[in-house]
Design a protein around this motif. Structure first.
Motif, PDB file in Angstrom:
ATOM      1  N   VAL A 168     -12.347   4.321  12.481  1.00  0.00           N
ATOM      2  CA  VAL A 168     -13.401   5.197  12.947  1.00  0.00           C
ATOM      3  C   VAL A 168     -14.752   4.308  12.579  1.00  0.00           C
ATOM      4  O   VAL A 168     -14.781   4.075  11.379  1.00  0.00           O
ATOM      5  N   GLN A 169     -15.598   3.883  13.623  1.00  0.00           N
ATOM      6  CA  GLN A 169     -16.657   3.223  13.309  1.00  0.00           C
ATOM      7  C   GLN A 169     -17.808   4.167  12.994  1.00  0.00           C
ATOM      8  O   GLN A 169     -18.154   5.118  13.959  1.00  0.00           O
ATOM      9  N   ILE A 196      -1.059   6.148   7.897  1.00  0.00           N
ATOM     10  CA  ILE A 196      -1.728   6.424   6.883  1.00  0.00           C
ATOM     11  C   ILE A 196      -3.007   5.437   6.762  1.00  0.00           C
ATOM     12  O   ILE A 196      -3.118   4.291   6.997  1.00  0.00           O
ATOM     13  N   GLY A 197      -4.232   5.910   6.561  1.00  0.00           N
ATOM     14  CA  GLY A 197      -5.270   5.258   6.427  1.00  0.00           C
ATOM     15  C   GLY A 197      -6.047   4.993   8.040  1.00  0.00           C
ATOM     16  O   GLY A 197      -6.826   4.027   8.166  1.00  0.00           O
ATOM     17  N   ASP A 219      10.710   9.880   4.635  1.00  0.00           N
ATOM     18  CA  ASP A 219       9.659   9.875   5.407  1.00  0.00           C
ATOM     19  C   ASP A 219       8.843   8.196   5.155  1.00  0.00           C
ATOM     20  O   ASP A 219       8.856   7.859   4.291  1.00  0.00           O
ATOM     21  N   LEU A 220       8.427   7.888   6.281  1.00  0.00           N
ATOM     22  CA  LEU A 220       7.754   6.567   6.423  1.00  0.00           C
ATOM     23  C   LEU A 220       6.436   6.734   6.583  1.00  0.00           C
ATOM     24  O   LEU A 220       5.624   7.467   7.440  1.00  0.00           O
ATOM     25  N   HIS A 221       5.535   5.909   5.461  1.00  0.00           N
ATOM     26  CA  HIS A 221       4.029   6.026   5.699  1.00  0.00           C
ATOM     27  C   HIS A 221       3.771   4.603   5.958  1.00  0.00           C
ATOM     28  O   HIS A 221       3.722   3.620   5.351  1.00  0.00           O
ATOM     29  N   LEU A 222       3.384   4.425   7.122  1.00  0.00           N
ATOM     30  CA  LEU A 222       2.745   2.925   7.657  1.00  0.00           C
ATOM     31  C   LEU A 222       1.304   3.091   7.462  1.00  0.00           C
ATOM     32  O   LEU A 222       0.524   3.769   8.041  1.00  0.00           O
ATOM     33  N   ARG A 223       0.974   1.960   6.853  1.00  0.00           N
ATOM     34  CA  ARG A 223      -0.516   1.652   6.403  1.00  0.00           C
ATOM     35  C   ARG A 223      -0.944   0.258   6.918  1.00  0.00           C
ATOM     36  O   ARG A 223      -0.909  -0.675   6.259  1.00  0.00           O
ATOM     37  N   PRO A 224      -1.498   0.103   8.369  1.00  0.00           N
ATOM     38  CA  PRO A 224      -1.976  -1.142   8.635  1.00  0.00           C
ATOM     39  C   PRO A 224      -3.269  -1.329   8.144  1.00  0.00           C
ATOM     40  O   PRO A 224      -4.052  -0.453   8.271  1.00  0.00           O
ATOM     41  N   LYS A 232       6.947   3.556   1.762  1.00  0.00           N
ATOM     42  CA  LYS A 232       5.479   2.964   2.110  1.00  0.00           C
ATOM     43  C   LYS A 232       5.736   1.564   2.826  1.00  0.00           C
ATOM     44  O   LYS A 232       6.173   0.871   2.130  1.00  0.00           O
ATOM     45  N   ILE A 233       5.201   1.438   3.919  1.00  0.00           N
ATOM     46  CA  ILE A 233       5.101   0.097   4.650  1.00  0.00           C
ATOM     47  C   ILE A 233       3.671  -0.195   4.881  1.00  0.00           C
ATOM     48  O   ILE A 233       3.042   0.383   5.579  1.00  0.00           O
ATOM     49  N   ASP A 234       3.359  -1.350   4.258  1.00  0.00           N
ATOM     50  CA  ASP A 234       1.833  -1.644   4.326  1.00  0.00           C
ATOM     51  C   ASP A 234       1.761  -2.845   5.046  1.00  0.00           C
ATOM     52  O   ASP A 234       2.686  -3.700   4.915  1.00  0.00           O
ATOM     53  N   ILE A 235       0.733  -3.172   5.716  1.00  0.00           N
ATOM     54  CA  ILE A 235       0.591  -4.488   6.504  1.00  0.00           C
ATOM     55  C   ILE A 235      -0.919  -4.970   6.261  1.00  0.00           C
ATOM     56  O   ILE A 235      -1.884  -4.265   6.704  1.00  0.00           O
TER      57      ILE A 235
END
Length: 141
Positions: free
Chosen positions: A140-141, A134-135, A102-107, A65-68
């Motif tokens: 979406v507005q 992810i996320g 697997d890489l999960h990028l969650r910015p 998991k890579i979070d920003i």
């Protein structure tokens, strides 16, 4: 021999038919232009298709998991990284493995685009292709 009244004028009769030759010429020119301008349907899409047999379904892949966050700080499995060089080092380590995780990028939606683009570019450059964002519903507005 002229048949008719003696007082009739000698002017020729008016032609009532439409001359269609110029219309046919214009139509043929338009048809030729249409044929020339239609693109040839030879476009191809290069796909990276899997080769070999798929892995057994009972083996769960490792997930990194890579979070920003909103301050554009990059986290690796929940631990903040000092800089982008440390991220690249860790990505190189997992790229060297025989089976890449697997890489999960969650910015965060407030994160700077340059940081997210840099993470994606580094994964692509190092050959890590199993990445998911992810996320994305937060955008979406």
């Amino acid at each position: 021999m002229n048949v008719g009244s003696a007082g009739a004028s000698s002017e020729p009769e008016v032609m009532v038919d439409i001359n269609t030759t110029p219309l046919i010429d214009v139509m043929l020119v338009l048809l030729i232009m249409l044929i020339i301008t239609i693109p040839i349907q030879l476009h191809s899409v290069n796909l990276d298709l899997p080769v070999g047999t798929p892995p057994a379904s009972d083996i769960k892949p490792e997930i990194v998991k890579i979070d920003i966050d909103d301050k554009s700080t990059v986290y690796w499995q929940g631990v903040a990284l000092a800089d982008m060089g440390e991220l690249e080092t860790r990505l190189r380590e997992i790229a060297a493995r025989p089976v890449a995780p697997d890489l999960h990028l969650r910015p965060d939606k407030a994160a700077r685009y340059a940081v997210v683009a840099r993470v994606l570019a580094d994964t692509k450059r190092l050959g890590l292709t199993k990445i998911g964002v992810i996320g994305s519903e937060q955008f979406v507005q």
